[in-house]
Motif scaffolding. Structure first.
Motif, PDB file in Angstrom:
ATOM      1  N   TYR A 108      -4.040   8.554   1.819  1.00  0.00           N
ATOM      2  CA  TYR A 108      -4.850   8.232   0.638  1.00  0.00           C
ATOM      3  C   TYR A 108      -5.951   9.278   0.434  1.00  0.00           C
ATOM      4  O   TYR A 108      -6.359   9.547  -0.694  1.00  0.00           O
ATOM      5  CB  TYR A 108      -5.444   6.832   0.778  1.00  0.00           C
ATOM      6  CG  TYR A 108      -4.534   5.748   0.226  1.00  0.00           C
ATOM      7  CD1 TYR A 108      -4.847   5.079  -0.948  1.00  0.00           C
ATOM      8  CD2 TYR A 108      -3.354   5.399   0.868  1.00  0.00           C
ATOM      9  CE1 TYR A 108      -4.015   4.093  -1.467  1.00  0.00           C
ATOM     10  CE2 TYR A 108      -2.507   4.418   0.365  1.00  0.00           C
ATOM     11  CZ  TYR A 108      -2.842   3.771  -0.806  1.00  0.00           C
ATOM     12  OH  TYR A 108      -2.006   2.799  -1.329  1.00  0.00           O
ATOM     13  N   THR A 155       0.840  -1.209   0.000  1.00  0.00           N
ATOM     14  CA  THR A 155       0.000   0.000   0.000  1.00  0.00           C
ATOM     15  C   THR A 155       0.871   1.253   0.000  1.00  0.00           C
ATOM     16  O   THR A 155       0.376   2.358  -0.234  1.00  0.00           O
ATOM     17  CB  THR A 155      -0.942   0.030   1.221  1.00  0.00           C
ATOM     18  OG1 THR A 155      -0.178  -0.050   2.431  1.00  0.00           O
ATOM     19  CG2 THR A 155      -1.938  -1.112   1.155  1.00  0.00           C
ATOM     20  N   ALA A 204     -12.221   7.993   1.729  1.00  0.00           N
ATOM     21  CA  ALA A 204     -10.960   7.246   1.711  1.00  0.00           C
ATOM     22  C   ALA A 204     -10.932   6.322   2.921  1.00  0.00           C
ATOM     23  O   ALA A 204     -11.100   6.771   4.059  1.00  0.00           O
ATOM     24  CB  ALA A 204      -9.773   8.201   1.755  1.00  0.00           C
TER      25      ALA A 204
END
Length: 816
Positions: A540, A419, A631
């Motif tokens: 993010y 990620t 998100a």
């Protein structure tokens, strides 16, 4: 002169008394009328002496003297007592309050503290509730004095004669007893109560006294004060109490335990009688119309619950919000400990509930701790952030705070895995980075995806990370490398960009500069850093918000004692990275959901972008993704419940391995769909890097062996594992075959890679130490060629990041 004694001359006004015959009135004789020296008392008759019972009755003179002296003593005693008895400080119990934590919509999330009390101003108590209490306890409160002597005498007599403890006190006196004194029934306490009440009535207004009384009275169910009582019995705030509800709460003041008709249904007739008395009193005083009285029905209190305790997610949230308030200087820790704060969080109840349900449906319900020991290691954590505001709208921290204390949403001890890779690409675009051969890095730039290929241009020592299952991919585009989470490509890209720049970009996006293992080395690309799910959600969210970053927040509003609003820090946002860098990353991450390892996230039913990731040795699996509106990051972690040691999740849920495209992406998909239900579907509005709107054709797979997984959770081999980006049928905008990728110089797939300097070496395992910061495999794999199992970041499905798996458990094709 004679020698014989001469007779003594009488003293003037005095004569010798001699017995005289009755009626003898000789002049000059003692007793004769007109004789000088005769006593006037001799003229009056003697008063007869009191005999018998009359001797017990005081004379009027004595009685009058007694009354006068008594009055003087009373008056003197009053003035003495008035001056000697001072208004004391409030007693400890009266000032104790709970801190109340609310969802964004104002509903109660949790309470903490020893005493369930939340003080509110009189303006936040409905008029109907105020009048109900007056009708029950002191109907002439606003016109009478602070004390009622007759009521006190009557109460004292009833108490003395064994008729039970009687109040007989005004609201002022009851408030004094609740707030300043104790509850014992003693003469000393009553005397103090008397004098303090008089003084208080002179120093405070009636409204202030009524407000204090309503905030200190006990209503049963552990509720002190009318606000806590309104929540405990009806689940509403005091400002929303109706006349009927207010009358019921007012009735409880007389007998809190007995009149709780839920706990004691047998006492309902008595409770209704008291309720009717209060309601009728409101009509008599003109506070309630007769028609409204006739239409009112006895209210039904809700069941007594423990919903304000620390079980479930509540305990986690309370501790996280407390830490946030203290660390951001909003409330001092000592002050917060005293209680009295009403904290409205940014958490939205519907989204919070949706998060918990998604974890239960996709993960917890699939565990069998009796049959599989590994299932007892499974933990889950997650956080969801509104990209536009930075508000944390939902969190998942564990199954239950009273069973698992560690808050998984904010813990920083599990590797984030792949990620992290999007931050490397974002940094490349932001810094206009080039490959080792001078080609601009964009989604179509081709890299060599050969497993265990040493990175070029790194001066810190040989570093040759392995791809998952040692799989080779040949020359692939950045988009393909992201879809399949190819370690070799991203380790090289981190060096091309500069690992120090990658680190700074991650911090700019939202990671803490103190994130453990966030070190500038090639391994940074593989996610060896141990950021929390909340940290990753913040980063993010910055990508989702076109590169604008604002620090996340948990708190909407803070009130102290129901009156004073605490000032919150002003939220500021800034352009952390260029919109071009953020939006181009989004376009690449959309392909991961459409064609790559995260197809399970398509269950959200909305345009989505995201990235899967798995920690070394499968101790954690991640999915980080976003829509234009939300998100969210989900992590599934392995931890021994007794030793707290990190544990691999091989075999959990009955699967060979847990990867980011499985349970984490599935949880994300269900949660996002339900969290955004009813809201309009938004598409991404992207401004891309030059050339990024055209997708290069997929590359051929250089490996002769099939991939071991696609992280999609499908259980079957994915066409995309062969390199067909368009296998899902969901083409990336601008995807058209046959285009020449920018920066590739028109070369073919057999040309030397653009990453760096000639044909790469594929020699045997290296014995050289890894770079500063360590490899991503903790010491036995990527730094020495990655020959050991579990080497590298375990992520890619069809091409990912882990080793061959845990000994004794076969790897199922099509699932990681």
């Amino acid at each position: 002169m004679s020698d014989e004694p001469q007779p003594q001359q009488p003293h003037p006004g005095w004569a010798k008394r001699e017995p005289q015959a009755a009626g003898d009135g000789r002049t000059g004789q003692p007793g004769a009328p007109g004789t000088p020296g005769t006593s006037e008392k001799a003229k009056k008759p003697k008063r007869p002496k009191r005999t018998g019972w009359r001797r017990l009755i005081p004379t009027w003179r004595i009685a009058l003297s007694t009354v006068v002296v008594g009055l003087l003593l009373i008056v003197g005693g009053f003035f003495l007592g008035y001056h000697l008895v001072q208004i004391p400080a409030a007693n400890a119990l009266a000032t104790k309050q709970s801190n109340v934590y609310l969802y964004a919509d104002g509903s109660v999330l949790a309470r903490d503290g020893e005493v369930n009390r939340e003080s509110v101003s009189l303006a936040r108590i409905s008029k109907d509730a105020q009048h109900a209490v007056l009708a029950a306890e002191d109907r002439d409160f606003y016109t009478e004095s602070a004390i009622d002597p007759m009521a006190m005498v009557r109460a004292g007599w009833n108490t003395a004669t064994g008729k039970g403890k009687q109040s007989g006190s005004t609201i002022t006196q009851q408030y004094v007893k609740n707030y300043y004194l104790a509850q014992e029934q003693t003469v000393t306490r009553k005397v103090k109560e008397f004098f303090i009440s008089i003084k208080l009535d002179r120093e405070k207004s009636k409204n202030e006294i009524l407000e204090g009384y309503l905030n200190t009275s006990f209503f049963g169910r552990g509720a002190y004060g009318i606000q806590a009582a309104a929540q405990a019995y009806f689940g509403v705030d005091a400002k929303d109490l109706t006349a009927a509800q207010g009358a019921y709460l007012a009735s409880l003041l007389n007998a809190p335990s007995q009149y709780d008709v839920v706990a004691h249904p047998e006492n309902r007739p008595a409770a209704e009688a008291r309720w009717n008395y209060v309601m009728n009193g409101m009509v008599d005083k003109g506070w309630l119309s007769a028609s409204d009285r006739a239409a009112a029905k006895f209210p039904k209190p809700k069941q007594s619950t423990v919903s304000t305790g620390m079980s479930g997610q509540r305990g986690y949230v309370v501790n996280i919000v407390k830490k946030y308030l203290i660390e951001n200087g909003i409330v001092d820790e000592e002050e917060l400990g005293r209680g009295g704060y009403r904290i409205t969080t940014t958490l939205q109840k519907d989204k919070q509930d949706a998060f918990v349900k998604a974890v239960d449906d996709k993960l917890m319900s699939q565990l069998d701790k009796k049959e599989r020991k590994v299932d007892s290691y499974v933990r889950a954590g997650g956080a969801s952030v509104d990209p536009k505001t930075g508000k944390v709208v939902a969190m998942y921290n564990g199954i239950d705070y009273v069973k698992q204390y560690t808050p998984n949403a904010v813990r920083r001890d599990f590797q984030v895995g792949s990620t992290f890779k999007p931050f490397v690409f974002t940094s490349a675009v932001e810094n206009h980075s080039e490959t080792q051969s001078g080609q601009t890095i964009d989604p179509n730039t081709r890299y060599d995806g050969t497993s265990e290929r040493p990175v070029q241009g790194w001066t810190g020592g040989r570093y040759a990370p392995e791809n998952e299952d040692h799989r080779d991919y040949g020359h692939v585009t950045v988009r393909e490398a992201t879809d399949k989470s190819i370690n070799a490509v991203y380790a090289q890209m981190a060096v091309d960009v500069g690992s120090d720049k990658v680190k700074q970009t991650a911090i700019d996006l939202g990671l803490s500069k103190n994130t453990p293992e966030l070190t500038p080395s090639p391994s940074i690309a593989l996610g060896v850093a141990t950021a929390s799910p909340l940290d990753m959600a913040e980063a993010y969210a910055t990508l989702a918000n076109h590169g604008r970053h604002g620090t996340y927040t948990f708190v909407e509003k803070v009130m102290k004692d129901g009156k004073q609003e605490v000032e919150l820090p002003e939220r500021r946002d800034h352009q952390a990275v260029s919109r071009e860098a953020a939006d181009t990353t989004t376009s690449v991450l959309r392909s991961v959901v459409q064609n790559g390892t995260a197809t399970a996230a398509q269950a959200a039913g909305r345009p989505a972008a995201g990235k899967t990731g798995t920690a070394e040795e499968d101790t954690a699996a991640w999915f980080a993704g976003y829509t234009p509106d939300l998100a969210t990051v989900v992590a599934v972690m392995g931890q021994d419940p007794k030793t707290a040691a990190h544990k691999p999740l091989y075999g959990a849920m009955g699967l060979a391995r847990i990867n980011g495209g499985g349970a984490p992406a599935e949880i994300w998909g269900q949660y996002t769909r339900n969290a955004l239900e009813g809201e309009p579907v938004s598409d991404f509005d992207l401004q891309l890097q030059d050339g990024a709107d055209v997708t290069a054709p997929p590359s051929g797979d250089a490996s002769d062996e099939p991939g071991d997984g696609d992280e999609s959770g499908s259980g079957e081999a994915d066409e995309d594992a062969t390199g067909d980006e368009d296998g899902s049928g969901s083409a990336t905008p601008g995807d058209s075959g046959g285009s020449t990728p920018p920066g590739d110089g028109g070369g073919t797939e057999s040309d030397p890679p653009s990453t760096g300097g000639g044909t790469p070496s594929t020699g045997g395992p290296s014995t050289e130490p890894g770079p500063t910061g360590g490899g991503d495999s903790g010491g036995d794999d990527s730094s020495n060629g990655g020959t050991g199992p579990g080497g590298g970041d375990t992520d890619g499905a069809g091409g990912g990041d882990t080793g061959t798996g845990f000994p004794g458990i076969p790897v199922t094709p099509g699932r990681q």
